[in-house]
Every structure is written in C-alpha cells, then in structure tokens.
Enzyme design. Structure first.
Site, short mmCIF file in Angstrom:
data_model
loop_
_atom_site.label_atom_id
_atom_site.label_comp_id
_atom_site.label_asym_id
_atom_site.label_seq_id
_atom_site.Cartn_x
_atom_site.Cartn_y
_atom_site.Cartn_z
N ASP A 75 0.77 -1.32 -0.02
CA ASP A 75 0.12 0.10 0.03
C ASP A 75 1.10 1.48 -0.02
O ASP A 75 2.06 1.13 0.38
CB ASP A 75 -0.75 0.04 1.15
CG ASP A 75 -1.83 -1.12 1.42
OD1 ASP A 75 -2.30 -1.23 0.36
OD2 ASP A 75 -2.52 -1.18 2.42
N ASP A 88 -9.40 -6.12 2.68
CA ASP A 88 -8.09 -6.76 2.04
C ASP A 88 -7.78 -8.16 2.37
O ASP A 88 -6.95 -8.81 1.90
CB ASP A 88 -6.68 -5.86 2.65
CG ASP A 88 -6.74 -4.49 2.00
OD1 ASP A 88 -7.25 -4.39 0.91
OD2 ASP A 88 -6.35 -3.50 2.64
N ASP A 110 -4.72 -3.36 4.91
CA ASP A 110 -5.07 -2.93 6.48
C ASP A 110 -6.43 -3.28 6.46
O ASP A 110 -7.11 -3.34 7.59
CB ASP A 110 -4.77 -1.40 6.70
CG ASP A 110 -5.11 -0.67 5.46
OD1 ASP A 110 -5.80 -1.12 4.74
OD2 ASP A 110 -4.51 0.44 5.30
#
Ligand code: ATP
Length: 910
Positions: A326, A636, A632
């Site tokens: 990310d 996901d 997170d």
C-alpha cells in the site's frame, strides 16, 4: 440469563445501569473487578507428559531404541544403557527446546492483543479489549472484530459476518431493533456477537456479556489455538529422516551380510558393529536444533517490529520475489498536510507543516485572510470539519490526530482558517452519515442547523465531480460546473504528488432524516473546492525499496490514490520509474490472461480497490512469482490470505486484516518488510548451514565404521563413542550457528526458488566431501597409531578427538558457504562460535581424562604429542574445506550456490 436481543435498547441500558454516552472510568474499573477481564479461557495446551512422550515419536529414535534392545540382548549392558540414555537425553532436550520455542511464539502472539474503541466519561478511547465490562458502550467500524457481546444501540449500515458462531459466511444486516425472545442466533439482528467481524458500516453497541459469558465463550470455541511448530522445511526434514532411516537400515543389513558372509565376522560381533553404524548415521539432534533456530529467528523479527503469525512465513519470506505495498502510511509517513486549496477562481497555497494549526494562506503571491474577501476558504473549512470523523488533539504542546489522518488534515486546515471545529460541529449537528470506504471513495454527512439541512460530500475528485452539476464561485453565486477545468487542476495537483479530495454540498429538505446512496447518485451537488494534501514518503522506505531491488525483488505499489499522485510518489520512492501506472479501471478491462501479461511490467497500480489486489496477487502467482502483499482493511483479507506472505498493518490495520495476515508490522513501515525478508533469508541460510554442519559428522563416522569392516580392522569407534560424538557436537557446536549473523551480501543475491529442495546437488557433494575428509583424518591416524603399537583405547580416544576437533574446524569453515574464513572476522566474528568451541573443548577434556568417563566410554588420557597429532589430523577438514571454497571462488564463477542459482561473480561472501 437475559434475552438481551428481545429487549429495547432503553431497557438494556437501564438493566445495566448505563447510558448511551458510556460508563465513567471509575465505574468501569469497579465492574472490571466484579466481572473479570473480557477474555476467553486459554485453549488447553498439550500436557507435559504427552509432549514428552511425543518426543520419542520419531522413526530415527525408534531405530535407536531397537538398537539398544539388541545390545541388551547380546549382554552389552553399557552400550544398551548409553544408547538408551542418548535417546532419553535427546527427548529431554527436544522437550525443553520445544517448550521454549512454544513459549516464545506464544509471547509474540500476545503482543497482538485486540483493541476496542469505547466511550468512557463521554470520550472516545481506545482500550485493550480485555478491559471491557458489561455496560460499556463500544464503537464499531468496518474491519473490527466485535470485542464482546453487544446490544446495538445505533446502527449505520452495519453488516457483520458471523461465520465464527453460525457457520454462515454471508454477512448479516444489523439493526437496532429488538426481536422475538426465541429468535435463533443468526436472526438476532439487534446484537453483535463477540468474535464476529464487522465487514461494513458503523455502529454503537452496549456491552451485555463479556469473557466466557459471551455466546462464543458458551459454545466453547477456544480462541488462541495452541501454536504448532511446523513449517515446510521441518516437514521436509521429517521426510528426510524417514528416508534416512530406511537408507540406514539398508546399509546396516548389507554391511551385516557382507561382514558375516564375506569377511567372516562373528554374528554377535557384527551385530554390535551394525549398532555402531546405526548410531553413527543418525543425526538425532537435528529436529531440535531447527526448531530452536526458527523460534530464535521469530523472536529476532519481533524485536524488529515484524510479528510472525504463521511460522511457515519465515521460510517463505526468504523466497519472496514481489512485494506489493500500500502507499499511504506504509511507503509514506501518513502525516497529511493540506498544501493547496483549488477554487473555481484559482488556487490557494497553505503554509505550515504537521498537525499544528498554524500557517497562512497565499493567493496569487499575496498573503490572504479567510473571511469577507475569501469566503470560499471558510466554506471549505466548514465542509471539511463537518464531513469528518477525526479529532485533533493537543497533548503537552504536541498536536496529533485521532482517526483518519486525511480527515485530520482538514481539521488542521480549518484551524489555520480560524474556524472552531467544536463550535461548528455543535451548531451543525450530524443527523446521519455514510462512512468512507475504499470501494466507493467518498464520505457524506447530513447536518442540521437551526435554519437548514445540508448534505456534505467529500472524496476522490472523479466520484465527487460526477455528483456535481454546479460550482461555487467567488462572487458567492452558483454556476454550471466546468468539468474540464477541475480535471485539469486535479491532474496538475496530483502530478506534484499531492493527494486529492473534492468537497461538495447540497441542500436537503427539512423532512430528510437519513442519508442513502441514492442521495449521492441523484447528484445536484455544488462543488466547493479541491484540496491537495501532501503525504511525504518515508525516507527509510526509499532505502528499503532500493535494497529490495538489489535483492532481485520487485516492489509494486497498489494504492487507492489518483494515478498521477501515485506516479509522483512512486518516483520519489524509486518505484515504477518512467513507467505508466495501471488503474483499477484498466484492470477491470482485462481478462486473466491479459493481466498476467502486463502485471510484471507495471509497478504502480492506482485507484485500485481490494478486489483488484486479489486479482493482482493471483496474476502474479500465475506468473510463478512468490508474492508478499500488504493490507489493512477488512476487504484486504482475501488478498492477504491469497498472497504467499500476507502482511497486515499493526497500527492502522483492522482486526480482520491482522487475522488474515501471516505477518503483522507493528510500525506499519515498508522498511520493516525489507528487514523481515533479510531475516527470513538469514534464518534459512543458518538452517542450511546447521544441516550442512551436522550431516558430515554422521557421514564421517559411517565411513570410518564401514572402512573398518572392509579392511577387517578393530572398530575405530564403539557405539557409545559414536553417540558421545553426536551429542557433544550437536549440543554445543551446531547451536552456535543459530546465532550466526546474516552474511554480507545476503540482500544482493536473487531470491531462493521456492521449490528448491534443501539438499541440492551441491549440498550433497559438500556433505560427502567433508565426510571423506573427516574419515581420512580419523582413520589414517588410527592406522598409524595401531602401527606404532599404541593401545586400542588410546587410539580410539584419538579418533574420537580427531572427529570432534575436525568438527570444530568445520564449524568455523561453515560460517561462510563460499567465502574464506581465514581472516579475523571469519575466525572470531561470532561470539557464540567461540563460546561453543570452548564448551566443546572442555567436554572433550572431560571425556579424555575423567575416570568415570574412561570407564563408561573406554577412553584413555592422551599425551601432548598425541594431542598434536589429533589436532593435525582434525585440521585436514579445515584445509580441505577451505581449499574447495577457494577452488570454487577461483574457477567456479558460474558455480551454483547452495541456493541453486547463479552466484554474483564478484560477491566474495556468498
Ligand atoms: P493505500 O493505503 O492503499 O495506498 P489510500 O489509503 O491512499 O491507498 P484510499 O484510502 O482508498 O487509498 O483513498 C482513495 C481516495 O479516496 C483518496 O485518494 C481520496 O481521494 C479519497 N479519500 C481518502 N480518505 C478519505 C476520507 N476519509 N474521506 C473521503 N475521501 C477519502
């Protein structure tokens, strides 16, 4: 037992003597004493007796036990006892080590305690979920694991997945309404049960049951399952052990047949020789050593902020070829500051850094003050404050944000504009909201003042522009929207690496009480401004990305941000230089085949949502890559589960993500993934080194015994002596390799192919070579001594010492697989090697001179001259092994590393 689900929320509050603003801290402390902590009883571990018994459950030890029985039947009581004692000692060591390893893993697991957001004294607070008490009011958001049984007081689109309780994997829509007392668990929509997952929405709930009184506690699903210590490598070694047992039996049978039929040995004498052979060949200490190494490695990683949740991940980390990360908070610092406010009439630059609300506004190179002349700024500030769930806090003069940093930045912006957020939020009460989710990329609130109701909308510009048909201009009027202008400004701002938010508003009718997606989709909003937020890259991430590249690992950034923002930040980090990002929309256009073709070529994926992450992982794995993926959010979880190493964020990650991950980063930092990969590689190296170290001891002894049979010599080693050697070397020397630091250049070689067996051809060669060296030293000295009429006891004592000394030399040599150890660092670099050499030396002196040892093992004292010969014979191993490494370095440029891949030509270490 109260049927909480059938009571109204008011009744529940009354019964628990609580209020919708929650308990006071004092009251909560009192209740905690009364009700006990909100924890389920620990899953029962296997009892110590069973654990001890299981230590014997190993084919190799069965073989040893049989050998012991045979020795006893032949009347060789000392041998029988010593073999049995060796098995016992091994079991005890295995038992202790396994216990320690389990405890270490357990303590690491405890670092991941669940947190809960409660209202105490009317304030939001994050506390340990174990401190919840009945009567507490808990706030739930998507991704949370429900921390106790809750009666829901207020619900906003809450959906919970209750598979843990009901087995139903479809999420259930929740409400605050009571249901019939006899409703089954799955139909009690007004309740949220401990252990279930919030997959969508928000809610406020009253804790009604905690700990073992919860439904989860009652059905006795014990959480925190017992850690099992198993990894692909350990299984591989287990298989190897079984294979070895068969091979040993075969060799023993053949040697026995040869010895009795061909060489004319007496059957009972030959049986004892066979037992010696068996004892010599079995690497008893290996499983225990590997377990210890893994546990130590995992502890080391935890100290470096990487918590391993599933042990196999340690090994997989060493072979990772792609890391997908990310952006926000992992590669960047997640300290958001608004730098630009773009209005229809031009853009404002905002001064100041960090969360302190200090800084001015500049418009057309002139400092300006929000207010009369620049009413837009005030409007933007208000929208930002109302469509916001974060809080700006000042503690000890330091400003910080609780909640989403993107929203925190808007609070700071308002502060700089002189707006009092608290005052504004009181004046404009929130009636309803649609929380931000990365799928829809916006947040909306419905607010009411004394005069009117307004819907505020903020989010990714494309989304917001679609909902707007007007724009607000500096003359105070509303004009038709100029999409081209806004898109141009958005691209320009994003190209500078700024994160974008658009803010809009729409008037609502006096009768509107709730907010739904249709309110957004219907459009009719007025665009106020775009906001550009800077979120600088973490400097350590830049270094870590470069390190990963050097290690042959691709780094991909998958973000929900705008493509241009992502590209600009990527460039600062060294990711995707000169390449076009791929967007979520592009990914949607592609089928699996096409995605596989492009996925390795692209490094930045923008406007990507969690489903895209899953498809990307699958596509990369389809190309044979070993993928680590960070995440997170609750959505996901599938991608984290699918990835070879799922990496969850410890701070901003949801419980759902943490549970799906193999590893949790307590500092949310990309650099920590790099460190973990490095550790993973080092641990694997050390495991290999220890195997490479232990096997030649067995090999050398086996060769000595076989040679003795073939040449009809007296046995140079008795069974008990063989066992002594194995014990001494694996208890002292082999363990030292667990503390071996990573070799230099470990992050400059390509990842290990995941399917590679631990015993590669090269490995087997090295084991055989060292075994032969060991045998050569031991046997030739034995023959020479017998030739000089040295007594058999003394000669045998010397052989034992030659092998142990040879192992000591070999330990030093194994520290580097290819590099020379004949230098200061190589000889003295690992303190533990020195300590273990000293310990081993002491034990050998004991073996040689202590009378009880002499009785038990048939050893005899040696003279200084004899010691000199022992050391010289042992040094054969060092000379031989170092020469081989030198030859490989000199001529074997293309030589394969034990890792099985090309060795970089100039890297002398690996
Ligand atoms: P990643 O963490 O995966 O790198 P990200 O966190 O930057 O991505 P998201 O949080 O999904 O991505 O944000 C995507 C976009 O949604 C942002 O570019 C921004 O425009 C918008 N956005 C982010 N946070 C909020 C919020 N709290 N309210 C409204 N819109 C938001």
């Amino acid at each position: 037992m109260t049927d909480w689900h059938s009571l109204t929320t008011e009744d529940c509050l009354k019964q628990l003597d609580s209020r919708s603003e929650g308990l006071g801290t004092e009251e909560a402390t009192g209740r905690l004493e009364r009700y006990g902590p909100n924890r389920l009883p620990q899953a029962r571990r296997r009892g110590p007796l069973l654990r001890f018994a299981l230590q014997f459950h190993n084919v190799l030890l069965y073989v040893m036990l049989v050998a012991s029985v045979i020795a006893a039947l032949l009347g060789h009581w000392i041998d029988a006892w010593v073999i049995f004692a060796a098995v016992l000692v091994n079991a005890v060591i295995g038992f202790i080590q396994e216990g320690k390893a389990e405890a270490a893993l357990e303590s690491i697991r405890r670092m991941l305690t669940a947190r809960a957001t409660v209202l105490r004294d009317g304030q939001r607070q994050e506390i340990d979920a174990s401190e919840l008490v009945p009567g507490d009011v808990v706030l739930l958001a998507s991704g949370d694991k429900v921390p106790a049984d809750l009666r829901l007081l207020q619900v906003q689109n809450l959906r919970a997945e209750e598979a843990a309780l009901t087995g139903e994997s479809l999420a259930v829509e929740k409400t605050a309404a009571a249901v019939a007392p006899d409703a089954p668990l799955g139909d009690r929509f007004g309740m949220a049960y401990s252990g279930t997952l919030v997959v969508y929405g928000q809610a406020r709930g009253l804790v009604v049951n905690t700990g073992s009184c919860t439904e989860l506690g009652r059905i006795n699903t014990l959480l925190g399952s017992v850690p099992t210590i198993s990894t692909p490598l350990l299984r591989q070694i287990d298989r190897f052990g079984r294979w070895l047992a068969v091979a040993i039996l075969l060799i023993v049978v053949v040697t026995f047949a040869l010895g009795t039929l061909w060489r004319g040995y007496d059957a009972s004498e030959m049986l004892m020789i066979s037992i010696a052979l068996t004892a010599a060949a079995i690497p008893e200490g290996l499983p225990a050593i590997i377990t210890v190494m893994l546990a130590l490695g995992v502890q080391r990683m935890a100290r470096q902020q990487a918590i391993i949740r599933r042990l196999p991940a340690v090994e997989t980390l060493g072979s990772v070829t792609v890391i997908c990360s990310d952006k926000t908070g992992t590669l960047t610092r997640n300290e958001m500051t608004v730098q630009r406010v773009i209005a229809s009439h031009g853009s404002y630059d905002v001064g100041g850094v960090g969360y302190a609300p200090e800084g001015g506004f500049v418009f057309a190179d002139q400092g300006v003050v929000p207010g009369e002349q620049h009413p837009l700024l005030a409007k933007v500030a208000r929208a930002g404050v109302l469509c916001n769930d974060a809080r700006l806090l000042q503690r000890d003069g330091l400003w910080s944000v609780e909640g989403d940093p993107t929203e925190g930045a808007l609070l700071v912006l308002a502060g700089k504009g002189g707006l009092d957020a608290g005052e504004e939020q009181r004046r404009w009460q929130r009636i309803d909201s649609i929380p931000f989710e990365s799928e829809h990329r916006f947040m909306a609130t419905l607010n009411r003042s004394e005069e009117q109701r307004l819907i505020y909308l903020k989010g990714a510009p494309e989304r917001i522009l679609d909902a707007c048909d007007r724009q607000w201009e500096s003359d105070g009027g509303y004009h038709p929207i100029d999409r081209a202008y806004w898109l141009r400004m958005a691209n320009d701002t994003a190209g500078r690496g700024l994160r974008l938010l658009a803010l809009a508003e729409k008037a609502a009718g006096p009768e509107q009480h709730g907010l739904a997606f249709e309110d957004i989709e219907q459009g009719g909003f007025t665009l106020l401004a775009l906001v550009g937020i800077i979120d600088p890259p973490r400097s350590e991430a830049i270094a870590a990305v470069a390190e990963c590249h050097a290690a042959g690992i691709q780094v991909k950034m998958i973000t929900g941000d705008h493509a241009d923002t992502a590209r600009a930040i990527g460039e600062q980090l060294g990711i995707g230089l000169g390449k076009q990002p791929l967007t979520g929309a592009d990914i949607e256009q592609m089928d699996e085949q096409r995605l596989r073709e492009v996925v390795l070529e692209v490094d930045v994926f923008a406007r990507a949502s969690p489903e895209h992450k899953l498809r990307l992982v699958e596509a990369m794995q389809g190309c044979g890559q070993v993928v680590a993926m960070t995440g997170d959010g609750v959505n996901d979880a599938p991608a984290l589960k699918r990835a070879d190493v799922g990496v969850a964020m410890g701070n901003k990650g949801t419980e759902a993500a943490k549970e799906a991950g193999d590893m949790v980063l307590t500092d949310d930092n990309f650099a920590t993934i790099g460190t973990a990969v490095r550790e993973g590689r080092a641990i694997y190296d050390n495991l290999k080194k220890s195997i490479l170290f232990i096997l030649p001891t067995n090999g050398g002894q086996v060769l000595i015994v076989i040679a003795a049979i073939l040449f009809q010599l007296a046995l140079p080693l008795t069974p008990v002596q063989v066992l002594w050697i194995n014990m001494v070397t694996s208890c002292t020397l082999a363990l030292a390799l667990a503390a071996e630091p990573a070799e230099r250049g470990i992050m400059q070689r390509p990842p290990r192919p995941p399917a590679e067996p631990i015993l590669t051809g090269f490995f087997v060669w090295r084991v055989i070579m060292v075994s032969i060296l060991m045998m050569a030293g031991g046997l030739s000295l034995f023959l020479w001594e017998l030739d000089r009429d040295t007594s058999l006891e003394t000669a045998r004592t010397m052989v034992v010492n030659v092998i142990v000394v040879g192992e000591m030399f070999y330990l030093i040599s194994t520290r580097y697989l290819f590099a020379s150890v004949l230098n200061r660092q190589g000889l003295l670099g690992n303190r533990w090697v020195l300590v273990s050499l000293a310990a081993c030396g002491l034990l050998q002196l004991l073996y040689t001179y202590a009378p009880p040892m002499q009785q038990l093992f048939g050893s005899a004292g040696l003279s200084a001259e004899e010691w000199l010969r022992v050391v010289l014979a042992g040094a054969v191993v060092l000379v031989g092994a170092e020469t081989e490494k030198w030859l490989i370095r000199r001529f074997g440029r293309q030589a394969k590393t034990p890792g099985g891949h090309q060795r970089p030509a100039r890297d002398s270490r690996m």
